[in-house]
Design an enzyme around this catalytic site. Structure first.
Site, PDB file in Angstrom:
ATOM      1  N   LYS A   1       0.834  -1.208   0.000  1.00 31.81           N
ATOM      2  CA  LYS A   1       0.000   0.000   0.000  1.00 31.81           C
ATOM      3  C   LYS A   1       0.864   1.253   0.000  1.00 31.81           C
ATOM      4  O   LYS A   1       0.501   2.250  -0.603  1.00 31.81           O
ATOM      5  CB  LYS A   1      -0.934   0.003   1.217  1.00 31.81           C
ATOM      6  CG  LYS A   1      -1.796  -1.258   1.350  1.00 31.81           C
ATOM      7  CD  LYS A   1      -2.675  -1.515   0.136  1.00 31.81           C
ATOM      8  CE  LYS A   1      -2.849  -3.013  -0.074  1.00 31.81           C
ATOM      9  NZ  LYS A   1      -3.510  -3.394  -1.308  1.00 31.81           N
TER      10      LYS A   1
ATOM     11  N   ARG B   1      -7.032  -8.125 -10.343  1.00 34.34           N
ATOM     12  CA  ARG B   1      -7.735  -9.356 -10.727  1.00 34.34           C
ATOM     13  C   ARG B   1      -9.109  -8.987 -11.289  1.00 34.34           C
ATOM     14  O   ARG B   1      -9.525  -7.833 -11.201  1.00 34.34           O
ATOM     15  CB  ARG B   1      -7.954 -10.226  -9.486  1.00 34.34           C
ATOM     16  CG  ARG B   1      -8.749  -9.475  -8.428  1.00 34.34           C
ATOM     17  CD  ARG B   1      -9.345 -10.333  -7.338  1.00 34.34           C
ATOM     18  NE  ARG B   1     -10.326  -9.590  -6.597  1.00 34.34           N
ATOM     19  CZ  ARG B   1     -10.084  -8.769  -5.584  1.00 34.34           C
ATOM     20  NH1 ARG B   1      -8.833  -8.581  -5.182  1.00 34.34           N
ATOM     21  NH2 ARG B   1     -11.068  -8.116  -4.997  1.00 34.34           N
TER      22      ARG B   1
END
Ligand code: MV4
Length: 501
Positions: free
Chosen positions: A117, A295
């Site tokens: 992150k 994804r």
């Protein structure tokens, strides 16, 4: 035809979804299955199936070695990972490369960047994408945390650098609570991700969660397919998603602005294939990059219904090296789509999982209805995996009509043998906030607390209920595991008949 044979490294509804795309493209689909999934729908539907090990995912669906082994023995040319399991693990695209199999997804490097992150935040700042005010590297010590938090002002949110999905997160309202929050978040992060690094962000209260679907090809072209509103979630689990976002529908300029930002995110990550850029949107409609999911997502069907694209087919073509089939200008958004995630769980018992055998299954049909599911009557929902049994997706020309259609579809949907959250959705579609599109990430918790009344349950009470349900489940398993929990016994039925006579 891009490939002759694709292996699907997943199970359940998403494996079925990918098999359908393969079939329409004339590609042979190879399913994989663990011991408990021998009779699963995806195994029945695929042209071929490979066993990959015992029920625990760590020894089957999460094993890179088993998946690559199955692809080798089936001589599959490509692997589609679905979502969950290995889909965001860079070890899979790397192993694919070594094995000479095409991975249907982004590069390992893109996955790695987005997996951190703090690294992702740095890259996005460099690319000129707005991020939530916060530190852009892991915190060294308490002093640094104090001075950073003072810079943004309280409340702040302590987050795990390796995190995502709400694990290792702590809201801090006052400086004196910072040391404990840092300690707790770091140890939770260490346990969950094997990495105790944490950083802090300004905490946005009750933001909206809106994400942008992107598609990139291997030739550097990137387009966006608009947004999905994902604010309706419970315990970091999405329950309803829709396109368009009701907020964007009333502020149409937001789509192009967020879309442009998402395309910049994807370019900065050297991204190809399908991906999703998540944003938080505050009360003043300012949006901030949160994370990128590398994804295909559970909720991709709402985008498909509104844009008319088939995201899985696009993924397969992109993986085969073809250019995008659409330019940004060719993308159009028509009507409104809403998805409900149907789970085998009991909404009257703290959403406790309710695996077991499905006896009867009546699904909605008719105009504007799509049900993506891995379930069939007589199939047993295993307790080892995610209890998502279907996605009910409706489309109509307006949001109001989509809600009316959803209500009708929920009335037509009947399932016996296991509990599902369908009754929860039937109540939710009646709520005025939902109908008016006044959504934020705190809505479901507030709404459920209201429904429970002022004496609504405390976290301790909820824990007690969950524990009681767990015991009940254990007891029912210890006895005859095959016995249906909801259906009355033959003895009772016979007794009733006798009374009626
Ligand atoms: C936030 C936030 C408020 N402020 N960050 C939750 C999951 C993780 N991926 C990020 N999350 C949040 N980050 C700041 N600075 C609120 C959340 C959040 C949330 C985000 C998206 C969807 C649902 C959510 C539910 C609770 C909290």
């Amino acid at each position: 035809m891009p490939f002759r044979k694709i292996l699907i490294a997943n199970r359940g509804e998403i494996a079925v979804r990918v098999i359908r795309a393969c079939r329409e493209m004339g590609i042979r689909a190879v399913a994989v299955y663990s011991d408990v999934d021998r009779a699963a729908l995806h195994v029945r539907m695929a042209e071929e199936a490979q066993p990959i090990g015992p029920a625990p995912a760590s020894e089957s669906y999460l094993s890179v070695e088993r998946i690559i082994g199955a692809a080798r023995s089936a001589a599959a040319e490509a692997i589609h990972p679905g979502y969950g399991f290995l889909s965001e693990n860079p070890a899979l695209p790397r192993a694919c490369e070594d094995a000479g199999v095409v991975f249907i997804g982004p590069s390992a490097a893109s996955m790695e960047l987005m997996g951190s992150k703090t690294r992702a935040r740095q890259a996005m700042i460099a690319a000129g994408v707005p991020v939530v005010p916060g530190s852009s590297a892991a915190l060294a010590d308490l002093d640094q945390a104090r001075s950073e938090a003072a810079r943004f002002g309280y409340p702040v949110l302590v987050k795990a650098a390796a995190g995502g999905g709400g694990k290792g997160m702590r809201v801090v309202e006052r400086e004196e609570d910072l040391p404990a929050a840092l300690r707790e978040a770091a140890s939770e992060a260490e346990r969950a991700f094997g990495d105790a690094s944490v950083y802090i962000e300004k905490y946005l209260r009750a933001p909206r969660h809106i994400e942008i679907q992107v598609l990139g090809d291997r030739h550097g072209r990137v387009i966006h397919l608009g947004e999905r509103e994902c604010s309706l979630q419970r315990r970091h689990q999405k329950v309803v998603e829709e396109c368009p976002s009701p907020l964007v529908a009333t502020h149409p300029e937001m789509r192009a602005e967020m879309g442009d930002a998402a395309v910049r995110v994807a370019r900065a990550a050297g991204y190809y294939n399908a991906g999703t850029v998540e944003f938080l949107v505050d009360q003043d409609r300012r949006f901030y990059f949160l994370e990128m999911n590398t994804r295909l997502q559970v909720e991709h069907p709402v985008t498909e219904m509104v844009t008319g694209l088939d995201l899985v087919k696009e993924q397969i073509r992109i993986a085969a090296g073809e250019g995008l089939s659409y330019t940004q200008e060719q993308i159009e958004w028509r009507g409104a789509a809403i998805e409900c995630r149907v789970y085998a769980e009991d909404p009257d018992n703290n959403f406790f999982p309710s695996p077991g055998k499905i006896f009867t299954l009546d699904r909605p049909e008719g105009p504007g209805i799509r049900v993506d599911s891995g379930a069939y009557p007589g199939w047993t929902v295993p307790l080892e995996y995610d209890p998502l049994i279907a996605k009910l997706v409706v489309w109509a020309s307006t949001r109001d009509e989509a809600i009316a259609r959803l209500r009708r579809a929920l009335e037509e949907y009947h399932l016996t043998g296991i509990r599902t959250n369908l009754s929860f959705f039937r109540r939710l579609v009646e709520s005025s906030e939902f109908r008016e599109g006044r959504l934020d990430t705190g809505f479901i918790d507030r709404w459920m607390a209201e429904a429970a009344g002022p004496s609504g349950s405390s976290p301790e009470q909820e824990q007690a209920v969950a524990l009681a349900a767990a015991l009940q489940l254990l007891r029912s398993r210890a006895g005859n595991g095959a016995s249906p929990p909801a259906a009355p016994s033959r003895w009772k039925l016979e007794g009733r008949k006798a009374l009626l006579e």
